[in-house]
Design a protein around this motif. Structure first.
Motif, short mmCIF file in Angstrom:
data_model
loop_
_atom_site.label_atom_id
_atom_site.label_comp_id
_atom_site.label_asym_id
_atom_site.label_seq_id
_atom_site.Cartn_x
_atom_site.Cartn_y
_atom_site.Cartn_z
N ALA E 275 1.07 -1.04 0.00
CA ALA E 275 -0.21 -0.22 0.10
C ALA E 275 1.09 1.37 0.20
N ILE E 276 2.23 1.34 0.63
CA ILE E 276 2.38 2.58 0.67
C ILE E 276 4.19 2.35 0.17
N LEU E 277 5.17 1.04 0.83
CA LEU E 277 6.23 1.50 0.53
C LEU E 277 6.75 1.94 -1.10
N LEU E 278 5.90 0.78 -1.74
CA LEU E 278 6.07 0.89 -3.59
C LEU E 278 5.56 1.98 -3.53
N LYS E 279 4.84 2.90 -3.01
CA LYS E 279 4.52 4.49 -3.18
C LYS E 279 5.77 5.34 -3.14
N LEU E 280 6.41 4.37 -2.87
CA LEU E 280 7.99 5.75 -1.56
C LEU E 280 8.38 6.04 -3.21
N GLY E 281 9.06 5.19 -4.00
CA GLY E 281 9.68 4.80 -4.94
C GLY E 281 8.70 6.11 -6.00
N THR E 282 7.99 5.73 -6.84
CA THR E 282 7.34 6.95 -7.53
C THR E 282 7.42 8.17 -6.95
N TYR E 283 6.36 8.07 -5.77
CA TYR E 283 6.27 9.96 -5.73
C TYR E 283 7.78 10.11 -5.82
#
Lengths: 505, 700, 184, 101, 525
Positions: E275-283
């Motif tokens: 839910a969140i950790l993967l978003k760190l990269g894209t963000y």
């Protein structure tokens, strides 16, 4: 007229050394000796502070660097910071020793005397600005440690550690001497400022001078156990009593780096083309070899031994940045800054790691990583601290280690040179490899089940409680790695003030 | 009707704030009735969730809500229809739900002739089907759930129809797809059913790729998702759009092919029989399959206008013709009564599509309109038969005429209407389509070669007439096999309950008289109805019957019925004669539906699910991970190596030198040589090397 | 200056007279198979260096060598040899076997050549200026206690530490036996 | 007097010391070699001191200190040798291989 | 409290404080530990919602509630945080999912039990995630970015799947959790180490240009706009950053840690990871790479786009081959993140908007999917889809929710998942001028095909898991359907999925202006 304020630290420490010796002879409880030593170290810090904060103190009249004995002994910020570091590290090492030595059947009060004497040598080295003082200081750091390494007299491993360490030690001391004699012969001066002036005057250093410089630096390469001068390290670390190992891997190693720093940035500042490439190679070798070998270790102390070799490599990286063609004063300060910052943080986290190892070995009666399996189930706090310090050594935010690594990378990337960048990449890959073996220990403590061989009752029995001194050491280092991890500014400041002279006269 | 009174007054005021002002001067904006039309899509959607969550607690466990909703839709649709005929309405309401860059994204509702026609069809037919479903689904394990998804189905269609922009259309489009997936797979305990459901969903999904791309191209080249903007752009001949219009049109049409079961994407529709019969009825008549036709009709100016997607029409007409002919033939050999009807639906959809291709907008929609009634009727009739005999196979039926009279009568009406026998609804609509083919084939229609051309139109005309014959033939077969002769099944069939046959009657009425809405030269209600749009559609409008076509069409139909009678009427033909009908080569081809399903399954799906997927997975584990793990193992191996060197290098050196001097004794000695001096040697060696380096550097 | 000139000055003769025996002594130190001989050879070498210091006019250093190195250290060595019962008299393998010796000889020989070449390159035939007067011991003493006071103090600590530590390490313990490798 | 004479002598003795340190098996003899090396260094220092005419007498002082340090080292070394000897009845360094892995 | 940014700092710090408090709670007193965790995560969530309400959407491109304090003077790195339209939704998502994870864990503790440690890790993780989304200083960002590593490492390693697994090719058998944990860590560490080099590169180059060296993202963006980081330098730095971010996303071919990590991790671990950790990269791509290195971004965009689409197709195909439900979902994440990256690669406002809503949607949807997979394997003690048939009969509600979520995951219009995918495709029809339209239109078509495959594997998953008759082995077992805690954790997610799907302004309303401003600034509109 002697500036007593300037040399107050040395005086107090010297008196402490003697006091310990005397107290040991008096009919008083054992731990008394240690307490005196600790108090002495603490007291020594006071003049350091007054000197450091001179500007803001009323009674402190003359501010700025205090140069004495014809520029051969200087009290500047660098000296003060490093002295402080030495004292603090020795303080912790002493705390580690207390419990250890007193539980040991080989208790001898002289142990503290030797350790303090050695520390005294380190403190002197921090201020010494000529070859002679540097050499003598180094010998004072080293001499007692030969004996401390052999402290567990009944343990052949310990004897062996001492003898190996001694033989290699004297060999490198001889090499160092020879190198110094050549430097002296060519430059005609012993003080760093003098040597620098001469080298600055002549365009191209002669071969003999180069050899002298190289041999001199090699003497210190041995101290910081840089590959390929590291061979004694693992055996000695493994054989010596663990607190001694801790002391060797922090104070003695740092002393070596202090020597390198003052030589490279003061005496041989003009000979960067000489020591730059050499230390570049040593850095690359030490990182790579140390890490790769550490991967194979299954004894936790020996692992820390190789890890400290690798860490030494990381600390050497900023020196390697000197391969860059033209360095500005800012670059040099950046490099110097990185080394000092790394030394400070390394001291904290490595001592912490050793403290954990001592506490653990005390409880598990083994230093084989396999026997540490499942520590978290019966000693969660210990396992937690273990994870903390090892993660810090691996350089994972937000635990102090990361800032050291950052400064280190910064120092090499800051200079404009392809070779420096290559070194940075090597360092990056190494820091990943390094995590692998640090993780191995963490994994063993947290993920693996307790080995069947060890009876659970034995692990839980209470008479193996951790000595209060050790607890204190653990608490100090743990708090420090966390605080410095979240707020590295103090380290930054100290390193910054101490790196001012790197940029030149 | 107080509800509607309220709607037509308050709601617009309430909404005035939320909606941005649509509406067009020359056409009426339909007042509150249109302004409140947002209820049409919204009510069923809400109802669907209500039923799903709380339906069980209602007296009729959800059926009541569902039917009430459809009743509301029917009434609302009727009112709009009347209002429209009174004064053409073109209204558009919208709420902006987001703005991306400069793109507005809107929910909205469009009220114009086309959508009103659809509202009406969906509402009325849907109402009858829901009514009927009560009886049919009685005692079903997931009764409430069924009505929830059924309402969602209808609701999705209404969302689609009411869409003023492509986004909402896509939403409705997919909702219909999902609902159909739920309904087709209603009996998911049986693997075959869930597979059929997936087949339907995936086939549509494939087509949706086209729809997506088409929508994207249109939206980006016009700068808006709104149909009105797109069509205005067509009117004004915006070059940015013209540039991509062909591809956009083609892509959109591919999307339409999926939903409207055009060849070769028709494969899902027959399998969709796996669902309960009411589902089939609604799906084939009013919702889902009509969506494709509706979409093309909605964008019709795009396909009509020169320089835009007009050349796509050649594709459309060809695809339509193929569909109407080929799928009709398959119907000849089906034993499952529902499958017969299913293939007939495909064939009729082919008519509609082909008509659109030929530029006959009204005719196509008119056929859609009438077809909705009689196809729903036929399915419900078949349903009540199946309900009675507990089998889909006509071989288990026969002689049902006397057991279930109402079903029989209504079914025959439906069959005749489908066959296109005057004066039933099917006759008029099919005739208009055939006429439109003939017109397209004639000179005065500017049906250029790029758009298909006269020759093509004439071929399609022939195919259409032939297909009319085929249609009549298989419907006759179905009727005779089902209702005449001796009952061949088990148990005692009986007429279905009133709740089931009353809808039949209702739909029969529709099938009988719907045709009179548009009698060339006489009435033009329907033309006005669907013609009333913001952007007018200028298609050829016949002033009178095309006698040739009428005669040929009727003849073909009657001939078909006659042949059907000769061959399939009990005792009219021997088994041998019937077997002769099983033409070698052709028959198995039809039996296996031209092997298209097999092609898709063995040629595409199985490889992808099997070797390709497995291959990728293998690649993941054995190639990429190999690199990753390899690095790890390499590091450790290297560690071992370096360590070995670190510990034994000097031994090695000395042993090597010792080997030739001292031999074995020497060697054994070395093995326990003290390490200290090895270390020392290393240090000295290192030192010497460095010094040597310096000296050499000095010399150079 | 030519070889001839070298031999014209007496000091050089004296130097050679001292240096060559020193080299021989040094050689014996590292090669002889008799421990005691080795020690005595070292005495010779040290004495030689003391003589050279005198020749150079550094009497104080010379006497320090005689007193500390020859006097104290050598005695210490002899004690050590006796205590460790290092074989007195002829002993076959005091050194590592030939193969090891060869590699060591290569290394150290190489070292000498390198250093020598560098020295010759650096200083060529420069000569040590005539020592007008020997460094006077009192001057040296003053230097020691002013300029070099810090090293002096430090060295005293070094010696103290070595003394005390040495005693502690060397003295026999109550229970010396303990299995290898166990901590605590 | 040629300065190089002294320096070469020092280098030679130093190299001899290195050689001894590498080849001697007995710890005491190793220690002797180290002494030899220190002596060599001292010759360098004093000779250079005189050569430079250093009025701070840096070389001589350095020699003095190195003599003292060497003495200390010898003391330490012998103590350790005794220790080892007591535990294994031999002062031969090549028998130290407990930590061989 | 809002103007001085205290509130924002609190959102970041609260969970950490919570962790400290939990540490103090005795091990035995589990309910107290849970309550603490609940209180602190709830507080963080509420606070973030309050921020979202206070947020000035008219000025979404500006950083609000900011703080800018001295931190590490030596390297001129500052504690600079702030919230803009891009980070706001992600911050709320982060606090939201964390809270739900705590609620879910209430009664679902993975083995070995030890909730205390688990809660502490969860809370530390939360701080790391929240911090990453608000950090405006590269070093600060780096620290937060890395803070999440250790907790996740421990979560996987301690509470992970103990099943034995064999590493292909090397034929060495190890426990899933051990392999996955170390793999996760080394991968991420490797990437972020290079990322750090990139940061330092920017730092020094900024000194050469602007006089004063800085890690401040805003200042660096200014410089980047001015073209200071143009040329090969920019390319190299972008490459370094790319390595760091792409591993986290993860993008093909750096994705292989993800399936293992997800499969091995405990339920909550997988949820937070997906839910969140993967978003760190894209963000990070949106926040750092694009504004600071616009020129390099344009030259890298085609590569990113191609890798993204390869990821979409590749992951979908891999999904088709999975027999393990959790692993399938894990691979599907790779595909979804592929769409996000495709959106970013177009460098258009539409694409980046799509990327952000894609992140949010994927966060909620895949998070929910992992919850479901966890609860099911908790009941069936297996994740083998072959054994799970007929779940719809045994647990109707669970089955229904699974079906719903699967639909959302395959991008059903009207649900959250649709916007990200469709808009990404929309954007790639007209990428930024200068990028090859031909290439990106091809990518668009391939991506669209990917949606079909996605539908395929999800439907087939449902067929295998939900439909059909229950397997014989479950004969006589009683499975109790979704329980209260699960409902409490999932219902909000379901509502969020519908709400965002029906009314995407919830996200776009916040992001759009910010994104437009960002794109105009970096790529001159």
């Amino acid at each position: 007229m002697i500036d007593y304020h300037a040399i107050a630290p040395e005086i107090i420490l010297g008196l402490t050394v003697l006091a310990v010796l005397i107290v040991d002879l008096l009919p008083v409880p054992k731990y008394f000796t240690a307490v005196v030593g600790l108090l002495g170290l603490a007291a020594t810090v006071v003049p350091l502070l007054t000197l450091g904060l001179c500007e803001s103190l009323a009674f402190c009249t003359e501010t700025g660097d205090r140069v004495m004995l014809g520029n051969s002994y200087v009290i500047d910020d660098f000296a003060l910071v490093l002295k402080g570091l030495f004292l603090a590290a020795t303080f912790v090492a002493l705390l580690l020793s207390v419990g250890y030595i007193e539980d040991d059947r080989y208790w001898q009060g002289e142990f503290y005397f030797l350790m303090l004497a050695s520390a005294f040598g380190a403190v002197v080295m921090a201020s010494s600005r000529d070859l002679l003082t540097l050499f003598v200081g180094l010998e004072l750091v080293t001499g007692p440690t030969f004996l401390m390494a052999g402290w567990r007299k009944g343990d052949p491993k310990s004897n062996e550690a001492a003898l190996k360490y001694f033989v290699i030690g004297v060999l490198s001391a001889a090499i160092l001497l020879f190198g110094m004699s050549l430097v002296y012969g060519v430059t005609g001066d012993l003080t760093f400022s003098g040597i620098r002036a001469v080298t600055a005057a002549s365009t191209e250093p002669g071969t003999l001078l180069s050899i002298g410089v190289i041999l001199t630096l090699l003497g210190f390469a041995f101290k910081v156990s840089a590959v390929p001068f590291h061979f004694w390290t693992p055996d000695t670390y493994e054989g010596a009593p663990i607190p001694v190992t801790a002391y060797l891997s922090v104070v003695s190693k740092t002393a070596g780096f202090v020597g390198l720093l003052s030589l490279c940035y003061l005496a041989f500042a003009e000979l960067r083309d000489l020591w730059g490439p050499m230390l570049w190679i040593l850095a690359a070798l030490s990182m790579t070899v140390g890490n790769l070998i550490a991967v194979r270790q299954d004894d936790i102390v020996r692992l820390l031994g190789y890890s400290s070799i690798a860490q030494g490599g990381f600390i050497l990286v900023p020196f390697g940045a000197a391969v860059a063609a033209d360095l500005t004063g800012a670059d040099l300060e950046q490099m110097f800054f990185a080394t000092v910052a790394y030394l400070v943080i390394y001291a904290v986290m490595n001592l912490g790691a050793f403290a954990v190892v001592i506490a653990g070995a005390n409880r598990i009666k083994s230093t084989a990583i396999a026997d540490w399996a499942g520590t978290s189930t019966y000693a969660p706090v210990l396992a937690g601290l273990l994870a903390l310090f090892f993660a810090s050594l691996a350089g994972i935010p937000p635990i102090a280690g990361w800032f050291a690594k950052l400064a280190m990378f910064a120092s090499v990337l800051g200079v404009d040179s392809g070779w420096a960048t290559v070194l940075a990449v090597i360092a990056v890959i190494n820091s990943v490899v390094a995590f692998y073996y640090y993780a191995k220990v963490i994994k063993s403590a947290w993920f693996d089940p307790v080995p069947a061989a060890i009876p659970a009752a034995e692990l839980r029995d209470t008479d193996r409680r951790i000595a209060p001194s050790l607890k204190l050491a653990l608490a100090l280092t743990a708090v420090l790695v966390l605080v410095l991890g979240f707020y590295p500014e103090p380290v930054g400041l100290l390193s910054e003030v101490s790196s001012t002279f790197a940029s030149g006269f | 009707m107080s509800l509607l009174a309220a709607l037509s007054t308050e709601v617009p005021l309430l909404l005035a704030a939320a909606t941005e002002e649509g509406g067009h001067a020359e056409l009426g904006d339909g007042g509150g009735l249109a302004a409140a039309a947002w209820l049409i899509p919204l009510v069923p959607m809400v109802a669907a969730f209500v039923i799903a969550l709380f339906g069980k607690h209602f007296p009729y466990r959800g059926w009541d809500i569902a039917t009430a909703v459809m009743g509301f839709e029917a009434v609302y649709g009727t009112f709009l229809l009347i209002a429209h005929l009174a004064r053409p309405i073109a209204y558009e309401g919208a709420i902006e739900i987001a703005r991306i860059g400069s793109f507005p994204i809107e929910w909205g509702w469009v009220v114009d002739g086309l959508s009103i026609m659809m509202y009406f069809v969906v509402g009325v037919v849907g109402f009858f089907v829901f009514l009927y479903a009560k009886g049919y689904m009685e005692g079903d394990i997931r009764y409430t759930w069924f009505f929830a998804s059924f309402t969602l189905f209808a609701g999705g269609m209404l969302v689609l129809v009411s869409a003023p922009n492509l986004i909402q259309l896509i939403v409705g489009w997919e909702l219909v797809g999902v609902a159909s997936w739920l309904l087709i797979g209603h009996y998911w305990e049986d693997h075959a059913n869930s597979s059929a459901a997936i087949k339907a969903f995936l086939t549509n999904k494939v087509a949706d790729v086209g729809l997506f791309i088409g929508a994207i191209i249109l939206a980006l080249s016009v700068g808006s998702f709104r149909f009105s903007d797109i069509l205005h752009a067509v009117e004004e001949g915006v070059p940015a759009l013209a540039q991509f219009a062909f591809w956009a049109g083609l892509a959109v049409f591919i999307g339409a092919m999926g939903k409207s079961g055009q060849f070769p994407l028709h494969v899902w529709l027959p399998d969709a029989m796996a669902g309960p019969t009411p589902v089939s009825a609604l799906m084939h008549a009013a919702t889902m399959v009509t969506a494709g036709i509706y979409l093309v009709a909605r964008l019709f100016p795009l396909y009509l206008t020169e320089g835009f997607a007009d050349e796509v029409r050649s594709v459309i007409i060809i695809i339509g013709a193929l569909t109407l002919f080929l799928t009709g033939l398959i119907a000849l050999v089906q034993d499952d009564i529902k499958r017969v009807l299913a293939y007939s639906t495909l064939s009729q959809l082919g008519y509609m599509m082909a008509a659109l291709g030929a530029g006959a907008y009204t005719a196509a929609l008119f056929h859609l309109f009438t077809h909705a009634f009689f196809k729903a009727l036929l399915f419900l009739g078949a349903g009540s038969v199946i309900h009675a005999v507990h089998s889909n196979n006509m071989s288990d039926m026969g002689g049902l005429r006397k057991y279930m009279p109402w079903t029989f009568r209504t079914f025959v009406i439906g069959a005749l209407a489908l066959a296109g026998i005057a004066p039933l609804a099917g006759f008029f609509s099919k005739d208009e389509i055939l006429a439109s083919f003939r017109y397209a084939g004639s000179a005065e229609s500017g049906f250029s070669a790029a758009q298909g051309g006269a020759g093509l139109a004439n071929i399609v005309l022939v195919l259409g007439i032939a297909a009319a014959f085929v249609t009549a033939f298989y419907m006759a077969r179905a009727v005779f096999l089902t209702f005449f002769g001796e009952y061949k099944g088990h148990g005692h069939p009986h007429e279905s309950p009133a709740v089931m046959w009353i809808p039949l009657v209702g739909l029969a009425v529709g099938s009988a008289f719907a045709g009179f809405l548009n009698v060339p030269g006489v009435t033009e209600f329907f033309t006005e109805l669907v013609g009333g749009r913001a952007v007018p559609v200028l298609d050829h409008h016949a002033e009178s019957f095309d006698v040739v076509v009428v005669v040929l069409g009727l003849a073909a139909a009657l001939l078909g019925i006659f042949f059907g009678y000769r061959i399939w009427y009990p005792d009219k033909a021997t088994q041998a004669e019937r077997d002769r009908f099983h033409v070698r080569g052709l028959y198995p081809l039809l039996e296996n539906k031209y092997y298209i399903d097999d092609l898709y399954f063995d040629g595409i799906i199985r490889p992808i699910r099997g070797p390709v997927a497995a291959g990728v997975n293998w690649f993941n584990g054995h190639v990429i991970d190999f690199v990753v793990n390899g690095a790890g193992f390499l590091a450790r191996g290297l560690g071992k190596l370096v360590y070995a060197f670190d510990q034994n290098a000097v031994d090695g050196a000395i042993n090597a030198s010792g080997a030739f001097t001292g031999g074995w004794g020497e060697l054994l000695r070395k093995v326990q040589t003290g390490r200290v001096q090895q270390y020392a040697t290393m240090i000295v060696a290192g030192t010497v090397l460095l010094v040597a380096g310096i000296v050499i550097a000095g010399i150079i | 200056m030519t070889v001839g000139d070298f031999f014209t000055t007496t000091e050089n003769w004296v130097f050679l007279l001292i240096a060559l025996p020193m080299l021989f002594a040094g050689y014996k130190v590292v090669t002889t198979n008799n421990v005691v001989h080795a020690v005595l050879a070292l005495v010779g070498a040290l004495a030689g260096s003391a003589a050279l210091f005198v020749l150079l006019g550094a009497e104080f250093v010379a006497w320090t060598v005689v007193l500390i190195s020859i006097g104290a250290v050598i005695v210490l060595f002899l004690f050590g040899i006796m205590i460790t019962r290092a074989p007195i008299g002829l002993e076959v393998d005091l050194s590592h076997p030939r193969s090891a010796r060869i590699s060591a000889a290569v290394a150290s020989g190489g070292l000498f050549v390198l250093l020598g070449s560098a020295m010759l390159a650096e200083f060529g035939d420069e000569v040590i200026p005539e020592a007008a007067d020997a460094t006077r011991t009192d001057a040296l003493g003053l230097l020691l206690f002013q300029r070099y006071v810090v090293p002096f103090e430090v060295v005293s600590v070094v010696l103290l530490a070595a003394l005390i530590g040495g005693i502690v390490i060397a003295r026999r313990d109550p229970s010396p036996d303990e299995p290898a490798g166990t901590r605590l | 007097m040629l300065i190089n004479g002294f320096l070469l002598l020092g280098a030679a003795l130093f190299s001899l010391g290195v050689y001894g340190l590498l080849v001697r098996r007995n710890a005491v003899l190793i220690l002797l070699s180290v002494e030899l090396m220190v002596a060599a260094v001292n010759i360098n220092f004093v000779a250079l001191d005189r050569f430079l005419g250093d009025d701070l007498a840096g070389g001589q002082v350095f020699a003095l200190f190195s003599i003292a340090v060497a003495a200390a080292e010898v003391g330490i070394g012998l103590a350790i040798i005794l220790l080892v000897f007591r535990n294994r009845q031999s002062a031969n360094v090549d028998e130290l291989d407990l930590m061989r892995l | 409290m809002f103007d001085n940014g205290l509130a924002l700092s609190l959102v970041v710090i609260l969970p950490l404080i919570g962790a400290g408090v939990v540490m103090a709670v005795p091990k035995a007193n589990e309910s107290a530990q849970k309550m603490t965790a609940l209180v602190f995560t709830a507080a963080a969530f509420v606070l973030s919602v309050v921020l979202a309400i206070q947020f000035d959407y008219g000025d979404a491109s500006a950083f609000q509630f900011g703080t800018d304090l001295d931190w590490i003077g030596a390297i001129n790195s500052r504690y600079h945080i702030g919230l803009d339209g891009i980070s706001l939704p992600l911050l709320v998502l982060s606090t939201f999912v964390t809270l739900l994870s705590v609620i879910y864990s209430w009664e679902h503790w993975p083995e070995p039990h030890n909730p205390k440690a688990f809660i502490i890790l969860m809370l530390v993780l939360a701080t790391g995630m929240n911090g990453t989304f608000v950090a405006l200083d590269l070093i600060l960002f780096f620290v937060f970015f890395e803070v999440v590593l250790l907790p996740m490492y421990f979560m996987i390693g301690i509470w992970g799947d103990r099943a034995e697994t064999e590493i292909p090719v090397f034929k060495r058998v190890t426990e899933m959790r051990l392999y996955a944990a170390i793999k996760f860590f080394l991968f991420t560490l490797f990437g972020s180490a290079f990322m750090l080099l990139g940061f330092l590169g920017l730092y020094f180059r900024s000194g050469d240009a602007g006089g004063i060296r800085t890690f401040d993202m805003l200042a660096l963006s200014e410089l980047g706009r001015a073209g200071v980081f143009a040329g090969s330098f920019g390319m190299w730095v972008f490459a370094a950053l790319f390595l760091g971010f792409a591993v986290k996303v993860p993008m093909f071919p750096f994705h292989t840690w993800l399936p293992d990590a997800h499969t091995a991790a405990p339920t909550v671990g997988s949820v937070l990871l997906a839910a969140i950790l993967l978003k760190l990269g894209t963000y990070a791509f949106v926040r750092i790479s694009l504004p600071i290195l616009p020129e390099a971004a344009q030259r890298w965009a085609p590569t990113i786009g191609i890798l993204a689409v390869i990821g979409i197709i590749y992951a979908s195909l891999a999904c088709l081959a999975q027999t393990d439900m959790k692993r399938l979902i894990a691979f599907s994440s790779v595909g979804h993140m592929g769409f996000v990256m495709l959106g970013i690669a177009t460098l258009t406002d539409i694409g980046i908007n799509a990327a952000i809503i894609g992140m949010v949607a994927h966060g909620v949807i895949t998070g929910l999917l992992f919850f479901l997979a966890g609860s099911m394997s908790h009941r069936y003690h297996t994740r083998e889809m072959a054994r799970l048939g007929g779940n719809q009969q045994l647990m109707p509600i669970m089955g229904a929710i699974l079906g719903f979520t699967a639909m959302a995951s395959l991008g059903l219009p009207g649900l959250a998942g649709f916007w990200g995918e469709f808009m990404a495709l929309l954007a790639s029809f007209n990428p930024l001028e200068g990028l090859s339209t031909g290439l990106f239109r091809t990518l668009m078509v391939l991506g669209a095909v990917g949606t079909v495959l996605a539908a395929g594997y999800l439907l087939w998953m449902l067929q295998r898991v939900n439909f059909g008759e229950p397997k014989a082995e479950w004969e006589g077992h009683h499975f109790h359907d979704v329980d209260g805690y699960e409902m409490a954790a999932w219902a909000p997610m379901i509502l969020a999925i519908i709400a965002i799907g029906v009314f995407p302004r919830l996200v776009f309303g916040s992001t759009n202006d910010a994104v437009v401003a960002l794109v105009n600034a970096a790529f001159g509109g």
